[in-house]
Design a protein around this motif. Structure first.
Motif, PDB file in Angstrom:
ATOM      1  N   GLN A 146       0.828  -1.206   0.000  1.00 12.54           N
ATOM      2  CA  GLN A 146       0.000   0.000   0.000  1.00 12.54           C
ATOM      3  C   GLN A 146       0.865   1.260   0.000  1.00 12.54           C
ATOM      4  O   GLN A 146       0.532   2.256  -0.640  1.00 12.54           O
ATOM      5  CB  GLN A 146      -0.950  -0.029   1.203  1.00 12.54           C
ATOM      6  N   ILE A 147       1.990   1.212   0.697  1.00 11.90           N
ATOM      7  CA  ILE A 147       2.925   2.348   0.681  1.00 11.90           C
ATOM      8  C   ILE A 147       3.499   2.526  -0.726  1.00 11.90           C
ATOM      9  O   ILE A 147       3.639   3.658  -1.215  1.00 11.90           O
ATOM     10  CB  ILE A 147       4.045   2.144   1.720  1.00 11.90           C
ATOM     11  N   ASN A 148       3.802   1.430  -1.391  1.00 11.71           N
ATOM     12  CA  ASN A 148       4.283   1.524  -2.775  1.00 11.71           C
ATOM     13  C   ASN A 148       3.255   2.199  -3.673  1.00 11.71           C
ATOM     14  O   ASN A 148       3.607   2.981  -4.569  1.00 11.71           O
ATOM     15  CB  ASN A 148       4.629   0.135  -3.317  1.00 11.71           C
ATOM     16  N   ALA A 149       1.983   1.904  -3.436  1.00  7.80           N
ATOM     17  CA  ALA A 149       0.920   2.539  -4.225  1.00  7.80           C
ATOM     18  C   ALA A 149       0.898   4.044  -3.993  1.00  7.80           C
ATOM     19  O   ALA A 149       0.695   4.836  -4.931  1.00  7.80           O
ATOM     20  CB  ALA A 149      -0.439   1.925  -3.862  1.00  7.80           C
ATOM     21  N   LEU A 171      -6.486  14.903   7.654  1.00  6.81           N
ATOM     22  CA  LEU A 171      -6.297  13.459   7.511  1.00  6.81           C
ATOM     23  C   LEU A 171      -7.603  12.800   7.927  1.00  6.81           C
ATOM     24  O   LEU A 171      -7.944  12.783   9.112  1.00  6.81           O
ATOM     25  CB  LEU A 171      -5.141  12.987   8.395  1.00  6.81           C
ATOM     26  N   ALA A 172      -8.343  12.280   6.953  1.00  6.14           N
ATOM     27  CA  ALA A 172      -9.707  11.820   7.240  1.00  6.14           C
ATOM     28  C   ALA A 172     -10.050  10.557   6.468  1.00  6.14           C
ATOM     29  O   ALA A 172     -10.755  10.601   5.452  1.00  6.14           O
ATOM     30  CB  ALA A 172     -10.709  12.930   6.913  1.00  6.14           C
ATOM     31  N   PRO A 173      -9.577   9.403   6.906  1.00  3.27           N
ATOM     32  CA  PRO A 173     -10.001   8.150   6.277  1.00  3.27           C
ATOM     33  C   PRO A 173     -11.475   7.897   6.558  1.00  3.27           C
ATOM     34  O   PRO A 173     -12.049   8.475   7.491  1.00  3.27           O
ATOM     35  CB  PRO A 173      -9.121   7.104   6.971  1.00  3.27           C
ATOM     36  N   SER A 174     -12.085   7.033   5.758  1.00  5.55           N
ATOM     37  CA  SER A 174     -13.521   6.765   5.914  1.00  5.55           C
ATOM     38  C   SER A 174     -13.747   5.762   7.048  1.00  5.55           C
ATOM     39  O   SER A 174     -14.228   4.659   6.846  1.00  5.55           O
ATOM     40  CB  SER A 174     -14.102   6.217   4.604  1.00  5.55           C
ATOM     41  N   ASP A 175     -13.401   6.195   8.270  1.00  3.04           N
ATOM     42  CA  ASP A 175     -13.606   5.340   9.441  1.00  3.04           C
ATOM     43  C   ASP A 175     -14.822   5.840  10.217  1.00  3.04           C
ATOM     44  O   ASP A 175     -15.620   6.641   9.713  1.00  3.04           O
ATOM     45  CB  ASP A 175     -12.344   5.331  10.326  1.00  3.04           C
ATOM     46  N   VAL A 212      -8.535  23.596   2.097  1.00  2.00           N
ATOM     47  CA  VAL A 212      -8.478  22.232   2.639  1.00  2.00           C
ATOM     48  C   VAL A 212      -7.643  21.352   1.720  1.00  2.00           C
ATOM     49  O   VAL A 212      -7.923  21.215   0.525  1.00  2.00           O
ATOM     50  CB  VAL A 212      -9.884  21.633   2.810  1.00  2.00           C
ATOM     51  N   ILE A 213      -6.615  20.749   2.301  1.00  2.00           N
ATOM     52  CA  ILE A 213      -5.779  19.753   1.626  1.00  2.00           C
ATOM     53  C   ILE A 213      -6.125  18.414   2.268  1.00  2.00           C
ATOM     54  O   ILE A 213      -5.804  18.170   3.426  1.00  2.00           O
ATOM     55  CB  ILE A 213      -4.288  20.093   1.792  1.00  2.00           C
ATOM     56  N   LEU A 214      -6.819  17.573   1.531  1.00  3.45           N
ATOM     57  CA  LEU A 214      -7.425  16.377   2.124  1.00  3.45           C
ATOM     58  C   LEU A 214      -6.724  15.097   1.694  1.00  3.45           C
ATOM     59  O   LEU A 214      -6.563  14.827   0.503  1.00  3.45           O
ATOM     60  CB  LEU A 214      -8.905  16.309   1.725  1.00  3.45           C
ATOM     61  N   PHE A 215      -6.339  14.310   2.698  1.00  4.09           N
ATOM     62  CA  PHE A 215      -5.876  12.943   2.474  1.00  4.09           C
ATOM     63  C   PHE A 215      -6.952  12.020   3.033  1.00  4.09           C
ATOM     64  O   PHE A 215      -7.252  12.044   4.227  1.00  4.09           O
ATOM     65  CB  PHE A 215      -4.539  12.680   3.177  1.00  4.09           C
ATOM     66  N   SER A 216      -7.550  11.212   2.160  1.00  2.00           N
ATOM     67  CA  SER A 216      -8.585  10.276   2.569  1.00  2.00           C
ATOM     68  C   SER A 216      -8.450   9.042   1.699  1.00  2.00           C
ATOM     69  O   SER A 216      -7.384   8.775   1.137  1.00  2.00           O
ATOM     70  CB  SER A 216      -9.967  10.924   2.431  1.00  2.00           C
ATOM     71  N   ASP A 217      -9.512   8.259   1.584  1.00  2.00           N
ATOM     72  CA  ASP A 217      -9.550   7.128   0.659  1.00  2.00           C
ATOM     73  C   ASP A 217     -10.717   7.350  -0.296  1.00  2.00           C
ATOM     74  O   ASP A 217     -11.448   8.337  -0.172  1.00  2.00           O
ATOM     75  CB  ASP A 217      -9.682   5.805   1.421  1.00  2.00           C
ATOM     76  N   LYS A 218     -10.875   6.469  -1.268  1.00  3.93           N
ATOM     77  CA  LYS A 218     -11.927   6.679  -2.277  1.00  3.93           C
ATOM     78  C   LYS A 218     -13.307   6.769  -1.644  1.00  3.93           C
ATOM     79  O   LYS A 218     -14.140   7.593  -2.048  1.00  3.93           O
ATOM     80  CB  LYS A 218     -11.882   5.551  -3.309  1.00  3.93           C
ATOM     81  N   ALA A 219     -13.552   5.941  -0.649  1.00  2.00           N
ATOM     82  CA  ALA A 219     -14.859   5.967   0.006  1.00  2.00           C
ATOM     83  C   ALA A 219     -15.084   7.309   0.698  1.00  2.00           C
ATOM     84  O   ALA A 219     -16.177   7.884   0.638  1.00  2.00           O
ATOM     85  CB  ALA A 219     -14.961   4.825   1.010  1.00  2.00           C
ATOM     86  N   GLY A 220     -14.043   7.813   1.350  1.00  2.00           N
ATOM     87  CA  GLY A 220     -14.152   9.098   2.029  1.00  2.00           C
ATOM     88  C   GLY A 220     -14.372  10.243   1.053  1.00  2.00           C
ATOM     89  O   GLY A 220     -15.224  11.106   1.272  1.00  2.00           O
ATOM     90  N   LEU A 221     -13.623  10.243  -0.041  1.00  2.00           N
ATOM     91  CA  LEU A 221     -13.751  11.308  -1.028  1.00  2.00           C
ATOM     92  C   LEU A 221     -15.136  11.315  -1.661  1.00  2.00           C
ATOM     93  O   LEU A 221     -15.692  12.371  -1.974  1.00  2.00           O
ATOM     94  CB  LEU A 221     -12.672  11.166  -2.113  1.00  2.00           C
ATOM     95  N   ALA A 242      -6.427  10.377  -2.853  1.00  2.00           N
ATOM     96  CA  ALA A 242      -6.983   9.117  -2.355  1.00  2.00           C
ATOM     97  C   ALA A 242      -5.851   8.177  -1.956  1.00  2.00           C
ATOM     98  O   ALA A 242      -4.971   7.867  -2.764  1.00  2.00           O
ATOM     99  CB  ALA A 242      -7.861   8.474  -3.427  1.00  2.00           C
ATOM    100  N   LEU A 243      -5.870   7.736  -0.715  1.00  2.00           N
ATOM    101  CA  LEU A 243      -4.912   6.754  -0.219  1.00  2.00           C
ATOM    102  C   LEU A 243      -5.588   5.382  -0.206  1.00  2.00           C
ATOM    103  O   LEU A 243      -6.813   5.278  -0.258  1.00  2.00           O
ATOM    104  CB  LEU A 243      -4.444   7.132   1.187  1.00  2.00           C
ATOM    105  N   PRO A 244      -4.813   4.307  -0.139  1.00  2.00           N
ATOM    106  CA  PRO A 244      -5.407   2.966  -0.152  1.00  2.00           C
ATOM    107  C   PRO A 244      -6.342   2.736   1.034  1.00  2.00           C
ATOM    108  O   PRO A 244      -6.124   3.255   2.128  1.00  2.00           O
ATOM    109  CB  PRO A 244      -4.185   2.049  -0.061  1.00  2.00           C
ATOM    110  N   GLN A 245      -7.387   1.959   0.792  1.00  2.00           N
ATOM    111  CA  GLN A 245      -8.291   1.537   1.858  1.00  2.00           C
ATOM    112  C   GLN A 245      -7.569   0.460   2.665  1.00  2.00           C
ATOM    113  O   GLN A 245      -6.911  -0.418   2.098  1.00  2.00           O
ATOM    114  CB  GLN A 245      -9.563   0.955   1.263  1.00  2.00           C
ATOM    115  N   ALA A 246      -7.666   0.531   3.987  1.00  2.00           N
ATOM    116  CA  ALA A 246      -6.962  -0.441   4.827  1.00  2.00           C
ATOM    117  C   ALA A 246      -7.689  -0.597   6.150  1.00  2.00           C
ATOM    118  O   ALA A 246      -8.572   0.204   6.501  1.00  2.00           O
ATOM    119  CB  ALA A 246      -5.522   0.014   5.067  1.00  2.00           C
ATOM    120  N   ASP A 247      -7.331  -1.634   6.881  1.00  2.00           N
ATOM    121  CA  ASP A 247      -7.857  -1.825   8.228  1.00  2.00           C
ATOM    122  C   ASP A 247      -7.536  -0.563   9.038  1.00  2.00           C
ATOM    123  O   ASP A 247      -6.390  -0.097   9.045  1.00  2.00           O
ATOM    124  CB  ASP A 247      -7.174  -3.044   8.872  1.00  2.00           C
TER     125      ASP A 247
END
Length: 302
Positions: free
Chosen positions: A136-139, A212-216, A236-245, A257-262
Protein backbone atom coordinates in the motif's frame (compact mmCIF):
# COMPACT_ATOMS: atom_id res chain seq x y z
CA UNK A 1 0.52 8.60 21.17
CA UNK A 2 -0.36 6.04 18.49
CA UNK A 3 1.01 3.29 20.73
CA UNK A 4 -1.20 4.46 23.60
CA UNK A 5 -4.27 4.04 21.41
CA UNK A 6 -3.17 0.56 20.31
CA UNK A 7 -2.30 -0.73 23.80
CA UNK A 8 -5.49 0.58 25.35
CA UNK A 9 -7.71 -0.62 22.50
CA UNK A 10 -6.16 -4.03 21.87
CA UNK A 11 -4.67 -5.01 25.25
CA UNK A 12 -6.89 -2.91 27.56
CA UNK A 13 -3.71 -1.63 29.22
CA UNK A 14 -3.88 1.92 30.56
CA UNK A 15 -1.01 4.00 29.17
CA UNK A 16 0.29 7.45 30.09
CA UNK A 17 2.33 9.42 27.57
CA UNK A 18 4.99 11.76 28.89
CA UNK A 19 7.70 14.03 27.54
CA UNK A 20 10.95 12.75 29.03
CA UNK A 21 12.38 16.20 29.74
CA UNK A 22 9.26 17.08 31.78
CA UNK A 23 8.67 13.67 33.36
CA UNK A 24 11.96 13.47 35.24
CA UNK A 25 11.37 16.76 37.05
CA UNK A 26 7.72 16.16 37.90
CA UNK A 27 8.57 13.31 40.28
CA UNK A 28 5.47 11.45 39.17
CA UNK A 29 4.32 8.60 41.45
CA UNK A 30 4.74 5.29 39.63
CA UNK A 31 2.91 2.14 40.66
CA UNK A 32 5.42 -0.55 41.57
CA UNK A 33 5.45 -3.38 39.03
CA UNK A 34 4.64 -1.16 36.07
CA UNK A 35 6.62 -0.76 32.86
CA UNK A 36 8.22 2.37 31.46
CA UNK A 37 8.73 2.20 27.70
CA UNK A 38 11.34 4.33 25.96
CA UNK A 39 11.10 5.01 22.23
CA UNK A 40 14.32 6.31 20.71
CA UNK A 41 16.03 6.09 17.33
CA UNK A 42 19.57 6.64 18.63
CA UNK A 43 19.15 5.22 22.11
CA UNK A 44 21.37 8.04 23.41
CA UNK A 45 18.90 10.84 24.19
CA UNK A 46 19.94 12.44 27.48
CA UNK A 47 16.44 13.38 28.71
CA UNK A 48 15.12 9.89 28.01
CA UNK A 49 18.05 8.29 29.83
CA UNK A 50 17.40 10.42 32.91
CA UNK A 51 13.67 9.59 32.81
CA UNK A 52 14.45 5.86 32.67
CA UNK A 53 16.80 6.12 35.63
CA UNK A 54 14.01 7.76 37.61
CA UNK A 55 11.59 5.01 36.55
CA UNK A 56 14.09 2.36 37.66
CA UNK A 57 14.34 4.04 41.06
CA UNK A 58 10.55 3.64 41.33
CA UNK A 59 10.82 -0.13 40.73
CA UNK A 60 9.61 -0.01 37.12
CA UNK A 61 10.77 -2.44 34.47
CA UNK A 62 12.25 -0.76 31.41
CA UNK A 63 11.29 -1.73 27.86
CA UNK A 64 13.03 0.11 25.03
CA UNK A 65 12.15 0.39 21.35
CA UNK A 66 15.41 1.50 19.75
CA UNK A 67 17.18 1.42 16.41
CA UNK A 68 20.65 0.94 17.92
CA UNK A 69 20.67 -2.27 20.01
CA UNK A 70 24.06 -1.46 21.58
CA UNK A 71 22.99 2.03 22.70
CA UNK A 72 22.97 3.43 26.25
CA UNK A 73 19.17 3.18 26.53
CA UNK A 74 19.25 -0.45 25.37
CA UNK A 75 21.90 -1.30 27.99
CA UNK A 76 19.78 0.32 30.70
CA UNK A 77 16.68 -1.68 29.71
CA UNK A 78 15.28 -4.94 31.02
CA UNK A 79 14.03 -5.79 27.53
CA UNK A 80 14.89 -4.37 24.13
CA UNK A 81 12.84 -4.47 20.93
CA UNK A 82 15.03 -3.34 18.01
CA UNK A 83 13.33 -1.54 15.14
CA UNK A 84 15.88 -2.78 12.55
CA UNK A 85 15.50 0.34 10.40
CA UNK A 86 19.17 0.48 9.44
CA UNK A 87 21.17 3.73 9.66
CA UNK A 88 18.91 6.78 9.70
CA UNK A 89 20.96 9.58 8.15
CA UNK A 90 18.44 12.43 7.99
CA UNK A 91 17.79 14.36 11.20
CA UNK A 92 14.02 14.21 10.65
CA UNK A 93 13.41 10.47 10.99
CA UNK A 94 11.13 8.77 8.47
CA UNK A 95 11.86 5.05 8.24
CA UNK A 96 12.71 5.02 11.96
CA UNK A 97 9.25 6.45 12.67
CA UNK A 98 7.55 3.80 10.53
CA UNK A 99 9.45 0.93 12.12
CA UNK A 100 8.69 2.26 15.61
CA UNK A 101 4.98 2.18 14.79
CA UNK A 102 5.30 -1.34 13.40
CA UNK A 103 7.01 -2.58 16.55
CA UNK A 104 4.46 -0.89 18.82
CA UNK A 105 1.55 -2.49 16.95
CA UNK A 106 3.16 -5.93 17.18
CA UNK A 107 3.73 -5.42 20.92
CA UNK A 108 0.13 -4.31 21.42
CA UNK A 109 -1.21 -7.34 19.54
CA UNK A 110 1.04 -9.67 21.54
CA UNK A 111 -0.04 -8.05 24.81
CA UNK A 112 -3.69 -8.34 23.80
CA UNK A 113 -3.32 -12.05 23.07
CA UNK A 114 -1.45 -12.66 26.34
CA UNK A 115 -4.07 -10.79 28.38
CA UNK A 116 -7.01 -12.42 26.61
CA UNK A 117 -8.42 -9.11 25.41
CA UNK A 118 -7.77 -9.91 21.75
CA UNK A 119 -8.88 -13.12 20.07
CA UNK A 120 -6.81 -15.05 17.54
CA UNK A 121 -9.10 -14.13 14.65
CA UNK A 122 -8.74 -10.37 15.15
CA UNK A 123 -5.01 -10.70 15.83
CA UNK A 124 -4.60 -12.55 12.52
CA UNK A 125 -6.58 -9.84 10.71
CA UNK A 126 -4.34 -7.12 12.14
CA UNK A 127 -1.14 -8.97 11.25
CA UNK A 128 -2.42 -9.58 7.73
CA UNK A 129 -3.25 -5.88 7.43
CA UNK A 130 0.30 -5.12 8.59
CA UNK A 131 1.75 -7.43 5.92
CA UNK A 132 -0.19 -5.53 3.27
CA UNK A 133 1.18 -2.14 4.34
CA UNK A 134 4.41 -2.25 2.22
CA UNK A 135 2.40 -2.79 -0.97
CA UNK A 136 0.00 0.00 0.00
CA UNK A 137 2.93 2.35 0.68
CA UNK A 138 4.28 1.52 -2.77
CA UNK A 139 0.92 2.54 -4.23
CA UNK A 140 1.20 5.90 -2.45
CA UNK A 141 4.77 6.38 -3.70
CA UNK A 142 3.59 5.85 -7.27
CA UNK A 143 1.40 8.94 -6.82
CA UNK A 144 4.01 11.12 -5.11
CA UNK A 145 4.21 13.45 -8.13
CA UNK A 146 0.84 14.83 -7.01
CA UNK A 147 2.31 15.72 -3.62
CA UNK A 148 5.31 17.28 -5.36
CA UNK A 149 2.97 19.54 -7.36
CA UNK A 150 1.10 20.55 -4.19
CA UNK A 151 4.41 21.44 -2.52
CA UNK A 152 5.03 24.10 -5.16
CA UNK A 153 2.06 25.96 -3.68
CA UNK A 154 2.75 25.14 -0.05
CA UNK A 155 6.32 26.48 -0.15
CA UNK A 156 4.90 30.01 -0.54
CA UNK A 157 2.83 30.04 2.67
CA UNK A 158 3.82 31.03 6.20
CA UNK A 159 1.49 28.86 8.31
CA UNK A 160 -0.17 25.45 7.94
CA UNK A 161 -2.71 23.73 10.18
CA UNK A 162 -2.95 19.91 10.33
CA UNK A 163 -6.10 18.19 11.63
CA UNK A 164 -6.89 14.58 12.49
CA UNK A 165 -9.04 12.52 14.85
CA UNK A 166 -8.38 9.37 16.84
CA UNK A 167 -5.34 7.53 15.48
CA UNK A 168 -4.87 10.28 12.89
CA UNK A 169 -4.45 13.10 15.43
CA UNK A 170 -0.87 12.02 16.25
CA UNK A 171 -0.23 11.86 12.49
CA UNK A 172 -1.39 15.47 12.17
CA UNK A 173 1.27 16.33 14.75
CA UNK A 174 3.85 14.29 12.85
CA UNK A 175 3.06 16.11 9.61
CA UNK A 176 3.32 19.50 11.29
CA UNK A 177 6.58 18.59 13.02
CA UNK A 178 8.23 17.45 9.79
CA UNK A 179 7.12 20.58 7.94
CA UNK A 180 8.53 22.81 10.70
CA UNK A 181 11.80 20.90 10.90
CA UNK A 182 12.82 20.80 7.27
CA UNK A 183 10.94 23.59 5.46
CA UNK A 184 10.92 26.15 8.33
CA UNK A 185 7.22 26.86 7.77
CA UNK A 186 5.25 27.29 10.98
CA UNK A 187 2.80 24.41 11.36
CA UNK A 188 0.58 23.03 14.08
CA UNK A 189 -1.07 19.64 14.48
CA UNK A 190 -4.45 19.74 16.22
CA UNK A 191 -7.27 17.34 17.06
CA UNK A 192 -10.04 18.10 14.56
CA UNK A 193 -12.70 17.99 17.27
CA UNK A 194 -10.97 20.84 19.11
CA UNK A 195 -10.81 23.17 16.11
CA UNK A 196 -13.68 25.30 17.38
CA UNK A 197 -11.84 25.78 20.69
CA UNK A 198 -9.21 28.05 19.16
CA UNK A 199 -7.64 27.28 15.78
CA UNK A 200 -10.79 28.17 13.83
CA UNK A 201 -9.88 31.81 14.56
CA UNK A 202 -6.87 31.37 12.26
CA UNK A 203 -8.87 30.20 9.25
CA UNK A 204 -8.92 32.51 6.25
CA UNK A 205 -8.19 32.27 2.52
CA UNK A 206 -4.44 32.25 3.19
CA UNK A 207 -4.48 29.30 5.62
CA UNK A 208 -3.87 25.82 4.18
CA UNK A 209 -5.42 23.13 6.39
CA UNK A 210 -4.15 19.58 5.90
CA UNK A 211 -6.91 17.16 6.93
CA UNK A 212 -6.30 13.46 7.51
CA UNK A 213 -9.71 11.82 7.24
CA UNK A 214 -10.00 8.15 6.28
CA UNK A 215 -13.52 6.76 5.91
CA UNK A 216 -13.61 5.34 9.44
CA UNK A 217 -16.13 5.73 12.25
CA UNK A 218 -15.04 9.35 12.80
CA UNK A 219 -15.20 10.47 9.17
CA UNK A 220 -18.55 12.28 9.37
CA UNK A 221 -17.35 14.38 12.29
CA UNK A 222 -14.14 15.35 10.50
CA UNK A 223 -16.11 16.10 7.33
CA UNK A 224 -18.21 18.53 9.37
CA UNK A 225 -15.02 20.30 10.47
CA UNK A 226 -13.93 20.51 6.83
CA UNK A 227 -17.21 22.16 5.86
CA UNK A 228 -16.60 24.82 8.51
CA UNK A 229 -13.11 25.47 7.13
CA UNK A 230 -14.39 25.71 3.55
CA UNK A 231 -17.18 28.08 4.63
CA UNK A 232 -14.51 30.43 5.96
CA UNK A 233 -12.43 30.30 2.79
CA UNK A 234 -9.74 27.98 4.16
CA UNK A 235 -7.72 25.86 1.73
CA UNK A 236 -8.48 22.23 2.64
CA UNK A 237 -5.78 19.75 1.63
CA UNK A 238 -7.43 16.38 2.12
CA UNK A 239 -5.88 12.94 2.47
CA UNK A 240 -8.59 10.28 2.57
CA UNK A 241 -9.55 7.13 0.66
CA UNK A 242 -11.93 6.68 -2.28
CA UNK A 243 -14.86 5.97 0.01
CA UNK A 244 -14.15 9.10 2.03
CA UNK A 245 -13.75 11.31 -1.03
CA UNK A 246 -17.03 10.03 -2.49
CA UNK A 247 -18.91 10.97 0.72
CA UNK A 248 -17.67 14.55 0.68
CA UNK A 249 -20.05 17.24 -0.51
CA UNK A 250 -18.03 20.41 -1.15
CA UNK A 251 -14.72 20.02 -2.96
CA UNK A 252 -11.51 20.75 -1.07
CA UNK A 253 -8.68 22.84 -2.53
CA UNK A 254 -6.68 19.63 -3.12
CA UNK A 255 -7.30 15.97 -2.40
CA UNK A 256 -5.57 12.62 -2.68
CA UNK A 257 -6.98 9.12 -2.36
CA UNK A 258 -4.91 6.75 -0.22
CA UNK A 259 -5.41 2.97 -0.15
CA UNK A 260 -8.29 1.54 1.86
CA UNK A 261 -6.96 -0.44 4.83
CA UNK A 262 -7.86 -1.83 8.23
CA UNK A 263 -8.28 1.28 10.46
CA UNK A 264 -5.75 -0.05 12.98
CA UNK A 265 -2.82 0.28 10.50
CA UNK A 266 -3.76 3.67 9.06
CA UNK A 267 -1.03 5.57 10.97
CA UNK A 268 1.59 3.63 9.00
CA UNK A 269 0.00 4.66 5.69
CA UNK A 270 -0.79 8.28 6.49
CA UNK A 271 2.73 8.94 7.78
CA UNK A 272 4.06 8.59 4.24
CA UNK A 273 2.15 11.39 2.46
CA UNK A 274 2.57 13.91 5.29
CA UNK A 275 6.32 13.22 5.38
CA UNK A 276 6.52 13.46 1.57
CA UNK A 277 4.66 16.76 1.68
CA UNK A 278 7.23 18.15 4.10
CA UNK A 279 10.07 16.76 1.97
CA UNK A 280 8.91 18.22 -1.33
CA UNK A 281 8.03 21.56 0.28
CA UNK A 282 11.56 21.76 1.72
CA UNK A 283 13.05 20.85 -1.67
CA UNK A 284 10.94 23.55 -3.33
CA UNK A 285 12.23 26.08 -0.82
CA UNK A 286 15.84 24.94 -1.27
CA UNK A 287 16.46 24.03 2.37
CA UNK A 288 18.76 21.21 3.52
CA UNK A 289 16.36 18.31 4.00
CA UNK A 290 18.85 15.98 5.72
CA UNK A 291 20.54 18.56 7.96
CA UNK A 292 17.99 21.23 8.98
CA UNK A 293 19.42 24.30 10.67
CA UNK A 294 19.87 24.27 14.46
CA UNK A 295 18.97 20.56 14.76
CA UNK A 296 21.08 17.55 15.75
CA UNK A 297 20.40 13.89 15.09
CA UNK A 298 20.65 12.92 18.73
CA UNK A 299 20.24 15.30 21.67
CA UNK A 300 22.83 13.93 24.08
CA UNK A 301 22.88 16.91 26.49
CA UNK A 302 20.09 18.77 28.24
Amino acid sequence: MVGKYWFERLARLPVDIDIASEFRYREAPLAEGGVTMAISQSGETADTMAALQYAKSQKHKILSVVNVPQSSIARLSDAVVPTLAGPEIGVASTKAYTTQLTVLLCLAVTAGLARGTLDEKRASEILQALREVPGQINAILREEHKIQELAQHLCEVENVLYLGRGLLYPLAMEGALKLKEISYIHAEGYPAGEMKHGPIALIDEDMPVVVLAPSDALFEKTASNMQEILARGGQVILFSDKAGLSKLGAKPYWRMALPQADPIVLPLLYAVPVQLLAYYTAVAKGTDVDQPRNLAKSVTVE
